[in-house]
Write a protein that holds these residues in place. Structure first.
Motif, PDB file in Angstrom:
ATOM      1  N   SER A 347       0.774  -1.292  -0.046  1.00  0.00           N
ATOM      2  CA  SER A 347      -0.078  -0.052   0.032  1.00  0.00           C
ATOM      3  C   SER A 347       0.793   1.233  -0.097  1.00  0.00           C
ATOM      4  CB  SER A 347      -0.965   0.073   1.060  1.00  0.00           C
ATOM      5  OG  SER A 347      -0.139   0.068   2.593  1.00  0.00           O
ATOM      6  N   ILE A 348       0.391   2.204  -0.576  1.00  0.00           N
ATOM      7  CA  ILE A 348       1.105   3.742  -0.682  1.00  0.00           C
ATOM      8  C   ILE A 348       0.087   4.732  -0.514  1.00  0.00           C
ATOM      9  CG2 ILE A 348       1.132   3.941  -3.166  1.00  0.00           C
ATOM     10  CD1 ILE A 348       4.024   4.493  -2.767  1.00  0.00           C
ATOM     11  N   ARG A 349       0.294   5.787  -0.119  1.00  0.00           N
ATOM     12  CA  ARG A 349      -0.128   7.114   0.088  1.00  0.00           C
ATOM     13  C   ARG A 349       0.668   8.075  -0.063  1.00  0.00           C
ATOM     14  NH1 ARG A 349      -3.918  10.046  -0.622  1.00  0.00           N
ATOM     15  NH2 ARG A 349      -5.664  10.556   1.094  1.00  0.00           N
ATOM     16  N   MET A 350      -0.105   9.087  -0.707  1.00  0.00           N
ATOM     17  CA  MET A 350       0.915  10.173  -1.027  1.00  0.00           C
ATOM     18  C   MET A 350      -0.182  11.776  -0.812  1.00  0.00           C
ATOM     19  SD  MET A 350       3.264  11.667  -4.066  1.00  0.00           S
ATOM     20  CE  MET A 350       1.951  11.557  -5.498  1.00  0.00           C
ATOM     21  N   VAL A 351       0.371  12.560   0.324  1.00  0.00           N
ATOM     22  CA  VAL A 351      -0.167  13.571   0.413  1.00  0.00           C
ATOM     23  C   VAL A 351       0.896  14.862   0.558  1.00  0.00           C
ATOM     24  CG1 VAL A 351      -1.927  14.860   2.167  1.00  0.00           C
ATOM     25  CG2 VAL A 351      -2.175  12.427   1.777  1.00  0.00           C
ATOM     26  N   GLY A 352       0.647  15.786  -0.447  1.00  0.00           N
ATOM     27  CA  GLY A 352       1.648  16.803  -0.414  1.00  0.00           C
ATOM     28  C   GLY A 352       3.104  16.202  -0.609  1.00  0.00           C
ATOM     29  N   ASP A 353       3.916  16.573   0.388  1.00  0.00           N
ATOM     30  CA  ASP A 353       5.168  16.137   0.467  1.00  0.00           C
ATOM     31  C   ASP A 353       5.577  14.893   1.096  1.00  0.00           C
ATOM     32  OD1 ASP A 353       8.124  17.078  -0.535  1.00  0.00           O
ATOM     33  OD2 ASP A 353       8.385  17.204   1.629  1.00  0.00           O
ATOM     34  N   THR A 354       4.537  14.301   1.497  1.00  0.00           N
ATOM     35  CA  THR A 354       4.606  12.901   2.390  1.00  0.00           C
ATOM     36  C   THR A 354       4.173  11.853   1.787  1.00  0.00           C
ATOM     37  OG1 THR A 354       4.666  14.380   4.565  1.00  0.00           O
ATOM     38  CG2 THR A 354       4.238  11.941   4.629  1.00  0.00           C
ATOM     39  N   TYR A 390      -2.929   8.706   5.635  1.00  0.00           N
ATOM     40  CA  TYR A 390      -2.268  10.146   6.295  1.00  0.00           C
ATOM     41  C   TYR A 390      -3.289  11.176   6.173  1.00  0.00           C
ATOM     42  CZ  TYR A 390       1.246  13.723   6.878  1.00  0.00           C
ATOM     43  OH  TYR A 390       1.989  14.525   7.213  1.00  0.00           O
ATOM     44  N   LEU A 391      -3.342  11.925   7.560  1.00  0.00           N
ATOM     45  CA  LEU A 391      -3.980  12.961   7.765  1.00  0.00           C
ATOM     46  C   LEU A 391      -3.118  14.086   7.824  1.00  0.00           C
ATOM     47  CD1 LEU A 391      -5.831  10.455   8.895  1.00  0.00           C
ATOM     48  CD2 LEU A 391      -7.063  11.988  10.121  1.00  0.00           C
ATOM     49  N   MET A 392      -3.300  15.024   6.739  1.00  0.00           N
ATOM     50  CA  MET A 392      -2.281  15.993   6.636  1.00  0.00           C
ATOM     51  C   MET A 392      -2.495  17.088   7.515  1.00  0.00           C
ATOM     52  SD  MET A 392      -1.361  18.177   3.318  1.00  0.00           S
ATOM     53  CE  MET A 392       0.309  19.449   2.998  1.00  0.00           C
ATOM     54  N   SER A 393      -3.742  17.268   8.027  1.00  0.00           N
ATOM     55  CA  SER A 393      -4.137  18.380   9.094  1.00  0.00           C
ATOM     56  C   SER A 393      -3.583  17.963  10.202  1.00  0.00           C
ATOM     57  CB  SER A 393      -5.837  18.753   9.121  1.00  0.00           C
ATOM     58  OG  SER A 393      -6.239  17.451   9.435  1.00  0.00           O
ATOM     59  N   ASP A 394      -3.474  16.656  10.651  1.00  0.00           N
ATOM     60  CA  ASP A 394      -3.141  16.419  11.850  1.00  0.00           C
ATOM     61  C   ASP A 394      -1.744  15.641  12.060  1.00  0.00           C
ATOM     62  OD1 ASP A 394      -5.667  16.698  12.628  1.00  0.00           O
ATOM     63  OD2 ASP A 394      -6.443  14.611  12.392  1.00  0.00           O
ATOM     64  N   ALA A 434      -9.914   7.811   5.363  1.00  0.00           N
ATOM     65  CA  ALA A 434     -10.168   8.841   6.442  1.00  0.00           C
ATOM     66  C   ALA A 434     -10.480   9.983   5.845  1.00  0.00           C
ATOM     67  CB  ALA A 434      -8.966   8.988   7.162  1.00  0.00           C
ATOM     68  N   GLY A 435     -11.368  10.832   6.326  1.00  0.00           N
ATOM     69  CA  GLY A 435     -11.866  12.243   6.023  1.00  0.00           C
ATOM     70  C   GLY A 435     -11.461  13.042   7.287  1.00  0.00           C
TER      71      GLY A 435
END
Length: 514
Positions: A347-354, A390-394, A434-435
């Motif tokens: 599994s892979i998840r990309m959000v922004g620079d992460t 990944y939750l970017m805000s948290d 996740a939302g």
């Protein structure tokens, strides 16, 4: 002294016929069988039963007891026991009829009187249409179908793909005889299946008639599905990608160019499709010209997962070579090869620079896209990690593993810390979606759960508190015996759908019957 009694053959035949008749009546009344077959999967779970709406340990045990007492009372001289047994049978069959009527959400007309003229809706529906295991499931999100006018009506639809046919001459093919042709060879009749693999579109708002369309075109198992405002795209083990018109259900294009099973598809803006396959390549297609524009990425082994940010042109993919690769498609170059995992990346998840990756080596890793470095290693699971979020805000991470555990990680100074463990699932976690306030979870044993996190209030949670620990279990439906291959969530409408090996889709609406 006991003496043996000789029974005439004609009387013995009549007696056996009578006992057989009694047995058939018993089975006809309650559907009871003395032998209960079970098989086991790779996860050690029992096979799904024919009815996916009730638990096995609820009614059958009572039914067998009623059956035995009824048979005994019929041969008793006590008229009271016969009357009591018959009344118990009528009561149980009436209750079973009510349960069966409510299974799909709406009671039958003849049962309205017994239910007090009250309309009943269940939170879980069983969607039937596939004859083979459901192997791919996609939820149409608002972002996919949004246009200048607003949301289209198909936001919230579910699209499923399956292995409705196992192939020509394959043992265990479950296609009906109407889909088979006969071939005469060496005085034997061989049934050859016509390989009908289907993709189906479901509308949850049409209770009782959810099936919206059936798309046919693939010849082998469907592995990945995506969509946009007007099209549906799917990838299959037959090494092809098919694009359908969502409104007319017509096959528009069949894209061929991969030399292996297609594992990932992604519909992009501008009539483009991004695909990845077991041949180790990631390709970009132009649907209007039916051509492969470019091979935008190459791995040394099969690609099992990928993520793409259309706003930046950054692509990341991982698979059997245990390497996470990052490319800049617009610049036409590979940015980084992220080394660290020792087994397959699932599994892979990309959000922004992460970028977050989950692997069969029982670890998840947090990477920086710009620097190409590993910022943290998450190693607390006792099995392969099948899904990450990944939750970017948290700045928090959620991981799900084959050990059945769900772990919540919070970014702190010096690294990541596990702040919450959830142990309500007893099978591999297949999906984590996740939302901002809602979290949908699906596991391989057909169990689901919905988590909720209230909005922060002024003076409430401090900036130093753990936001990831604030997730609380909101609801979970009654568990049924079935083995699940895939799960998709619609957090906006609080719906979670699972696709089972028995060909059934189980749709849960968490806001019903609160």
């Amino acid at each position: 002294m006991l003496r043996s009694i000789l029974v005439p053959p004609c009387l013995e035949i009549k007696l056996r016929g009578f006992l057989s008749h009694v047995q058939q009546l018993r089975i006809g009344y309650w559907g009871i069988s003395s032998v209960k077959a079970q098989s086991f999967s790779s996860f050690g779970l029992p096979s799904p039963h024919s009815h996916d709406s009730t638990d096995d340990d609820q009614r059958p045990a009572e039914a067998s007891g009623v059956g035995r007492s009824w048979v005994q009372s019929m041969f008793s001289r006590d008229t009271t026991s016969r009357t009591n047994s018959l009344s118990r049978v009528r009561k149980w069959t009436s209750d079973s009829g009510n349960l069966a009527a409510i299974e799909n959400g709406t009671p039958r007309k003849q049962d309205l009187s017994s239910l007090g003229q009250k309309k009943i809706q269940t939170s879980v529906r069983t969607l039937r249409g596939h004859s083979g295991a459901v192997t791919a499931l996609h939820c149409v999100t608002r972002r996919e179908v949004w246009d200048l006018v607003g949301d289209r009506e198909d936001a919230g639809f579910f699209i499923s793909g399956s292995t409705d046919c196992l192939g020509s001459g394959t043992p265990g093919c479950n296609c009906p005889l109407s889909q088979m042709t006969s071939s005469f060879s060496t005085n034997c009749i061989v049934h050859l299946c016509e390989k009908v693999i289907m993709v189906k579109i479901w509308d949850p708002t049409l209770r009782g008639s959810e099936l919206r369309a059936t798309l046919k075109g693939h010849t082998k198992t469907v592995r990945a599905i995506s969509s946009d405002r007007g099209k549906v795209v799917s990838g299959s083990d037959d090494q092809s990608i098919i694009v359908w018109d969502k409104q007319t259900s017509q096959l528009l294009e069949e894209l061929k160019g991969h030399d292996g099973q297609v594992s990932c598809v992604r519909m992009l803006s501008g009539e483009r499709v991004l695909t990845a396959a077991h041949d180790g390549t990631v390709k970009m297609w132009d649907v209007r010209t039916d051509t492969c524009v470019a091979t935008v990425g190459r791995c040394s082994s099969a690609v099992l997962c990928m993520e793409y940010d259309d706003s930046t042109g950054i692509l990341t993919a991982g698979g059997r070579d245990s390497v996470a690769n990052i490319w800049d498609i617009r610049a036409g170059r590979q940015m980084h090869k992220l080394l660290g995992h020792t087994k397959w990346i699932r599994s892979i998840r990309m959000v922004g620079d992460t970028v977050i990756t989950g692997s069969d080596d029982w670890t998840a890793r947090m990477w920086s896209v710009s620097r190409g470095t590993c910022d943290a290693v998450l190693a607390c699971h006792a099995g392969p990690i099948l899904c990450v979020e990944y939750l970017m805000s948290d700045r928090g991470i959620i991981t799900g593993s084959t050990d059945g555990l769900l772990r919540f990680w919070q970014t702190e100074e010096g690294g990541l810390r596990c702040v919450k463990n959830v142990t309500i699932h007893n099978a591999p976690i297949l999906s984590v979606n996740a939302g901002e306030q809602w979290l949908g979870i699906g596991a391989a044993d057909n169990s689901m759960s919905l988590f909720h996190r209230p909005q922060e209030r002024l003076g409430g949670l401090s900036s130093t508190g753990s936001k990831m620990a604030g997730w609380q279990l909101y609801r979970t439906p009654q568990k049924t015996v079935a083995l699940v291959r895939c799960v998709a969530s619609d957090l906006e409408r609080k719906r979670i759908c699972s696709g089972g090996r028995n060909g059934l889709l189980r749709l849960w609406e968490a806001t019903i019957n609160i």
